[in-house]
Motif scaffolding. Structure first.
Motif, mmCIF file in Angstrom:
data_model
loop_
_atom_site.group_PDB
_atom_site.id
_atom_site.type_symbol
_atom_site.label_atom_id
_atom_site.label_comp_id
_atom_site.label_asym_id
_atom_site.label_seq_id
_atom_site.Cartn_x
_atom_site.Cartn_y
_atom_site.Cartn_z
ATOM 1 N N CYS A 46 -2.915 47.814 -18.512
ATOM 2 C CA CYS A 46 -1.803 48.317 -19.551
ATOM 3 C C CYS A 46 -2.207 49.759 -19.993
ATOM 4 C CB CYS A 46 -2.253 47.712 -21.069
ATOM 5 S SG CYS A 46 -3.398 47.980 -21.434
ATOM 6 N N SER A 47 -1.597 50.902 -19.200
ATOM 7 C CA SER A 47 -1.635 51.980 -18.682
ATOM 8 C C SER A 47 -0.664 53.262 -19.612
ATOM 9 C CB SER A 47 -1.764 52.137 -17.655
ATOM 10 O OG SER A 47 -0.195 52.508 -16.997
ATOM 11 N N ASN A 48 0.121 52.892 -20.401
ATOM 12 C CA ASN A 48 0.270 53.676 -21.375
ATOM 13 C C ASN A 48 0.278 55.082 -21.904
ATOM 14 O OD1 ASN A 48 3.268 52.871 -20.702
ATOM 15 N ND2 ASN A 48 3.778 50.989 -21.840
ATOM 16 N N PHE A 106 0.880 60.283 -15.550
ATOM 17 C CA PHE A 106 0.230 59.405 -15.793
ATOM 18 C C PHE A 106 -1.477 60.107 -15.705
ATOM 19 C CE2 PHE A 106 3.403 56.531 -16.306
ATOM 20 C CZ PHE A 106 2.720 55.163 -16.803
ATOM 21 N N CYS A 107 -2.609 59.633 -16.796
ATOM 22 C CA CYS A 107 -4.026 60.925 -15.592
ATOM 23 C C CYS A 107 -3.914 60.074 -14.311
ATOM 24 C CB CYS A 107 -4.676 59.415 -16.265
ATOM 25 S SG CYS A 107 -6.530 60.146 -16.340
ATOM 26 N N PRO A 108 -4.060 61.751 -13.525
ATOM 27 C CA PRO A 108 -4.857 61.177 -11.737
ATOM 28 C C PRO A 108 -5.849 60.567 -11.802
ATOM 29 C CG PRO A 108 -5.703 62.961 -13.428
ATOM 30 C CD PRO A 108 -4.687 62.477 -13.242
ATOM 31 N N LEU A 109 -6.342 59.207 -12.538
ATOM 32 C CA LEU A 109 -7.674 58.731 -12.227
ATOM 33 C C LEU A 109 -7.639 57.446 -12.310
ATOM 34 C CD1 LEU A 109 -10.285 60.871 -13.955
ATOM 35 C CD2 LEU A 109 -10.129 60.885 -11.375
ATOM 36 N N LEU A 110 -5.867 56.983 -12.536
ATOM 37 C CA LEU A 110 -5.384 55.492 -12.674
ATOM 38 C C LEU A 110 -5.396 55.582 -10.764
ATOM 39 C CD1 LEU A 110 -2.767 55.698 -15.317
ATOM 40 C CD2 LEU A 110 -4.914 54.611 -15.280
ATOM 41 N N ASN A 111 -5.807 54.255 -10.790
ATOM 42 C CA ASN A 111 -5.444 53.675 -9.450
ATOM 43 C C ASN A 111 -4.225 53.343 -9.279
ATOM 44 O OD1 ASN A 111 -5.286 51.031 -10.395
ATOM 45 N ND2 ASN A 111 -7.799 51.268 -9.729
ATOM 46 N N GLY A 139 3.347 53.916 -24.604
ATOM 47 C CA GLY A 139 3.872 55.058 -24.068
ATOM 48 C C GLY A 139 5.181 55.717 -25.037
ATOM 49 N N ALA A 140 5.480 55.216 -26.739
ATOM 50 C CA ALA A 140 6.548 55.498 -26.456
ATOM 51 C C ALA A 140 7.579 56.981 -27.732
ATOM 52 C CB ALA A 140 6.936 54.457 -28.693
#
Length: 240
Positions: A46-48, A106-111, A139-140
């Motif tokens: 849940c990466s928002n 998004f964060c560059p460290l998300l896979n 993410g709103a």
């Protein structure tokens, strides 16, 4: 081992202890909150919230930098350079945060599955961000939400636990900030200064511009490294 290396190792040991403490505290708090009928929505993928700008201290960034493979480092480098170019001429924090969320992604460290690829060493600021509302709210863009919907969201918040008007748990965010400041104080005691900044930028500066080596030489050397790399922007990195 030189005295300087011992100083860095001491900071890394402190960070590890702090992260373990906050991890246990967060798990305990979430368990108690759920037992009392509350709901926490955080979960793997849940990466928002990972579209937010992550800022942290030097030692936490160094811990992450030492874990990266070449592919991860390349992604962080691309992110850092894009952000550096994006903030040219930007002087206010709200504008920086808005631009980051709207244009950096998004964060560059998300896979690929939307999970954190450096989860065991993720910063305190990430560990302390625990949501009491569904992931969509993380993410709103509230400037784009209708007033009635925004009012309904605010009315639904558990004001006893959130950092109002956000939906994130206040006590965990406060604990994370206190731990960050403790580490910054320790760095100032050891080195005479502290570094704080955007996680991706700090990682890139450590891996590609020798920021960790510069730290061993003092604040002036760090400032010079920022100038030479083009990252001498107060919204990206600060020396205190």
């Amino acid at each position: 081992m030189t005295p300087t290396c011992e100083k860095i190792d001491e900071l890394l040991d402190l960070v590890k202890q702090q992260q373990m403490f906050l991890e246990m505290f967060a798990r305990s708090w979430v368990s108690d909150y759920r037992s009392s009928g509350g709901t926490v929505f955080c979960g793997k993928g849940c990466s928002n919230c990972c579209s937010l700008a992550v800022h942290t201290g030097f030692a936490e960034a160094l811990a992450v930098a030492r874990q990266l493979d070449d592919s991860q480092a390349e992604a962080v480098e691309a992110y850092a350079i894009k952000l550096r170019d994006l903030v040219q001429g930007v002087t206010e924090l709200p504008e920086y945060l808005r631009l980051h969320r709207q244009q950096m992604g998004f964060c560059p460290l998300l896979n690929e599955s939307g999970a954190c690829s450096v989860y065991p060493v993720r910063p305190l600021s990430c560990r302390s961000l625990i949501s009491t509302k569904e992931s969509i709210w993380c993410g709103a863009d509230f400037s784009q939400i209708a007033a009635a919907q925004r009012d309904a969201f605010i009315a639904s918040l558990d004001r006893k636990v959130v950092a109002f008007p956000s939906h994130y748990v206040a006590v965990l965010q406060e604990s994370g900030k206190e731990l960050e400041e403790t580490c910054a104080k320790r760095m100032r005691a050891l080195f005479g200064f502290a570094l704080y900044g955007n996680l991706g930028v700090l990682i890139h500066l450590i891996r590609s511009h020798g920021l960790d080596v510069a730290c061993c030489s003092g604040a002036a050397a760090c400032a010079e490294a920022l100038v030479k790399s083009g990252f001498n922007h107060p919204l990206l990195v600060t020396i205190s």
